[in-house]
Design a protein around this motif. Structure first.
Motif, short mmCIF file in Angstrom:
data_model
loop_
_atom_site.label_atom_id
_atom_site.label_comp_id
_atom_site.label_asym_id
_atom_site.label_seq_id
_atom_site.Cartn_x
_atom_site.Cartn_y
_atom_site.Cartn_z
N GLY A 178 1.05 -1.00 0.11
CA GLY A 178 -0.18 -0.06 0.35
C GLY A 178 0.74 1.39 0.02
O GLY A 178 0.37 2.18 -0.78
N ARG A 179 1.64 1.20 0.46
CA ARG A 179 2.93 2.73 0.44
C ARG A 179 3.64 2.55 -0.35
O ARG A 179 3.42 3.93 -0.95
N LEU A 180 3.85 1.76 -1.44
CA LEU A 180 4.21 2.07 -2.88
C LEU A 180 3.23 2.70 -3.48
O LEU A 180 3.55 3.54 -4.08
N ILE A 181 2.39 1.87 -3.50
CA ILE A 181 1.28 2.27 -4.11
C ILE A 181 0.77 3.63 -3.75
O ILE A 181 1.00 4.62 -5.05
N ALA A 182 0.80 4.31 -2.82
CA ALA A 182 0.58 6.09 -2.85
C ALA A 182 2.00 6.49 -2.52
O ALA A 182 1.60 7.79 -3.01
N ALA A 183 2.81 6.53 -2.90
CA ALA A 183 4.47 6.58 -2.92
C ALA A 183 4.81 7.51 -4.53
O ALA A 183 4.85 8.20 -4.73
N ILE A 184 3.64 6.05 -5.43
CA ILE A 184 3.77 6.75 -6.90
C ILE A 184 2.59 7.18 -7.64
O ILE A 184 1.98 6.71 -7.62
N PRO A 185 2.56 8.69 -7.73
CA PRO A 185 1.01 9.09 -8.71
C PRO A 185 1.10 8.36 -9.03
O PRO A 185 1.20 7.86 -10.37
N ALA A 186 -0.53 7.88 -9.09
CA ALA A 186 -1.57 6.81 -10.48
C ALA A 186 -1.25 7.05 -11.40
O ALA A 186 -1.74 6.58 -12.49
N GLY A 187 -1.28 8.95 -11.25
CA GLY A 187 -1.56 8.99 -13.37
C GLY A 187 -0.06 8.76 -14.42
O GLY A 187 -0.19 8.55 -15.17
N ILE A 188 1.06 9.11 -13.38
CA ILE A 188 1.91 8.70 -13.64
C ILE A 188 2.15 6.72 -14.24
O ILE A 188 2.46 6.29 -15.43
N VAL A 189 2.01 6.18 -12.47
CA VAL A 189 1.81 4.35 -13.33
C VAL A 189 0.81 4.34 -14.18
O VAL A 189 1.42 3.17 -15.01
N ASN A 190 -0.23 4.96 -14.36
CA ASN A 190 -0.97 4.55 -15.50
C ASN A 190 -1.22 5.09 -17.02
O ASN A 190 -1.12 4.78 -17.90
N ALA A 191 0.19 5.91 -17.01
CA ALA A 191 0.79 6.10 -18.50
C ALA A 191 1.34 5.23 -18.74
O ALA A 191 1.78 5.40 -20.11
N MET A 192 2.75 5.07 -17.54
CA MET A 192 3.28 3.65 -17.92
C MET A 192 3.09 2.86 -18.99
O MET A 192 2.97 2.38 -19.56
N LEU A 193 1.35 2.20 -18.07
CA LEU A 193 0.90 1.68 -18.71
C LEU A 193 0.04 1.88 -19.97
O LEU A 193 0.02 1.09 -20.91
N ALA A 194 -0.22 2.86 -20.13
CA ALA A 194 -0.75 3.35 -21.13
C ALA A 194 0.01 3.50 -22.58
O ALA A 194 -0.27 2.04 -23.02
N GLY A 195 1.29 4.38 -22.28
CA GLY A 195 2.13 3.55 -23.06
C GLY A 195 2.51 2.62 -23.61
O GLY A 195 3.04 1.87 -24.88
N ILE A 196 2.40 1.45 -23.05
CA ILE A 196 3.12 0.32 -23.30
C ILE A 196 1.78 -0.76 -23.79
O ILE A 196 2.61 -1.27 -24.87
N LEU A 197 0.67 -0.08 -24.07
CA LEU A 197 -0.42 -0.96 -24.77
C LEU A 197 -0.54 0.10 -25.53
O LEU A 197 -1.56 -0.21 -26.77
N PHE A 198 -0.04 0.94 -25.68
CA PHE A 198 -0.85 1.90 -27.22
C PHE A 198 -0.52 0.81 -28.62
O PHE A 198 -1.32 1.08 -29.52
N SER A 199 0.71 0.18 -28.53
CA SER A 199 1.34 -0.48 -29.79
C SER A 199 0.40 -1.36 -30.05
O SER A 199 0.02 -1.40 -31.63
N PHE A 200 -0.07 -1.96 -29.20
CA PHE A 200 -1.59 -3.02 -29.42
C PHE A 200 -2.89 -2.96 -29.61
O PHE A 200 -3.51 -3.27 -30.70
N GLY A 201 -3.04 -1.49 -29.13
CA GLY A 201 -4.52 -0.44 -30.27
C GLY A 201 -3.92 -0.25 -30.89
O GLY A 201 -4.76 -0.05 -32.22
N ALA A 202 -2.94 0.29 -31.48
CA ALA A 202 -2.75 0.58 -32.49
C ALA A 202 -2.65 -0.55 -33.70
O ALA A 202 -3.02 -0.16 -34.80
#
Length: 410
Positions: A134-158
């Motif tokens: 729980g402390r790790l999740i709180a330490a990194i802004p959720a928007g940054i983690v989700n943006a990293m994931l979105a960047g990984i997944l982008f090529s699959f959608g395209a």
């Protein structure tokens, strides 16, 4: 909240008199829910795993061993933890993690990748059993983690639309089936796309399927090796994705249905199994989210305290399918590349749109999220380390540069 919300949380910590009888609690809907869970879990995400294995230049034996490892790990987690806690604990491999490996696995020798898998499992287990999750999740802004994931997944959608040129009828027909099923039967949208796509492939480009011998899978042991680039470029992003994009939503789904799982137990157990199975090719076993809703929801049984049977059922089916993973590899490797592209894309579409929405949900963090997304989606590589790490690092740097002073002033 729906009427299905449990008034008293179900956490499995019951006394001897309250322990439920498996024979009494077993039901056909719960058993079928476990089967549906496996069908949905393998129909789309398996294609992503095969794409990652192809990117890593793995032969059929190592690919089958990978699927065996994640299936056996998921099966044992579902079967044993569901029985022990009397709650539907559903595990799976990380589809976003496999997507990360599509873009990163080929950059490292396979032994070093296995070493990264092992380290990832150790880190997940430590974060789980120590309560640091729980402390790790709180330490990194959720928007940054989700943006990293979105960047990984982008090529699959395209990739869905990039494949139109090669087989327009197959891709557009499969995508149309996905949209139609998404409208009327969302749970079966990806299997519907796969089924229609396979039929169209057979009628147009051909479908040269090979079923192989069909015997039991023989797992392949790989001695892990360790390198700094693989630790930073694979182990760290895989750990963050496993914790933030798999285990956190997985716990959220269980809690949404009124269950109160012991996060130290379930996350620690998945991490421990990941360590044991890493030498056989497993990049990690995590809590599931989408398929967890199938077994934790009212479709498996009206009584929430009898839904753990669905989790055990899913575990048994995982073990059976994993034991014959070579057959799955033989079957799926005969699919046309255009069909693989569209199925992988639609299977990850929900994850992509969810991560994009979460990345820009807060206006204050949008700049950092956009930097993270662009850097990750660019596929950049520096010092032998792939783009997911650099996207995360640049996003955090942007966040600190823009908000450190205002945070200190506050």
């Amino acid at each position: 909240m729906t009427e299905e919300l449990i008034t008293r949380p179900v956490d499995g910590r019951t006394g001897p008199d309250e322990r439920r009888s498996l024979r009494r609690d077993a039901s056909l809907p719960a058993l079928l829910a476990g089967l549906v869970c496996i069908v949905v879990g393998f129909s789309g995400p398996l294609v992503v795993v095969l794409a990652a294995a192809s990117a890593g230049r793995l032969d059929q034996a190592h690919t089958a061993s990978w699927i065996w490892a994640v299936s056996i790990g998921s099966g044992l987690t579902c079967l044993l933890l569901s029985w022990w806690t009397r709650t539907p604990v559903i595990a799976a491999w990380s589809t976003p993690g496999a997507a990360l490996l599509v873009t990163s696995l080929g950059a490292y020798p396979y032994r070093e990748a296995v070493g990264a898998f092992l380290v990832c499992g150790v880190l997940v287990a430590l974060f789980g059993v120590t309560g640091l999750f729980g402390r790790l999740i709180a330490a990194i802004p959720a928007g940054i983690v989700n943006a990293m994931l979105a960047g990984i997944l982008f090529s699959f959608g395209a990739g869905i639309f990039g494949a139109v040129h090669g087989a327009p009828g197959l891709v557009l027909g499969s995508f149309a089936a996905f949209l139609l099923a998404k409208r009327f039967a969302p749970r079966y949208a990806v299997p519907a796309a796969l089924l229609v796509g396979a039929v169209l492939a057979a009628a147009t480009t051909g479908l040269p399927l090979h079923l192989g011998s069909g015997g039991l899978t023989r797992p392949v042991l790989t001695v892990p090796a360790f390198s700094w680039p693989a630790m930073v470029g694979l182990a760290l992003p895989l750990t963050i994705v496993a914790l933030a994009s798999q285990n956190a939503p997985g716990l959220g789904v269980m809690r949404a249905f009124g269950y109160r799982p012991d996060d130290r137990l379930v996350i620690g157990a998945t991490g421990g199994l990941s360590v044991l199975l890493a030498p056989f090719g497993s990049p990690g076993v995590n809590l599931a989210a989408i398929t967890a809703a199938i077994c934790a929801g009212p479709e498996s049984h009206p009584d929430p305290r009898r839904r753990y049977v669905a989790g055990m059922s899913a575990g048994v089916f995982y073990l059976v399918v994993g034991s014959f993973s070579g057959l799955l590899v033989s079957l799926f490797t005969g699919l046309p590349k255009e069909l693989i592209a569209v199925i992988a894309g639609v299977a990850l579409l929900a994850s992509l749109q969810g991560s994009l929405a979460a990345a820009v949900a807060e206006e204050r963090g949008r700049d950092a999220a956009v930097v993270t997304f662009l850097a990750t989606a660019s596929g950049m590589s520096l010092c032998g380390i792939g783009s997911p790490f650099w996207g995360l690092l640049l996003g955090l740097g942007t966040h600190l540069a823009l908000h450190a002073r205002s945070g200190a002033a506050a």
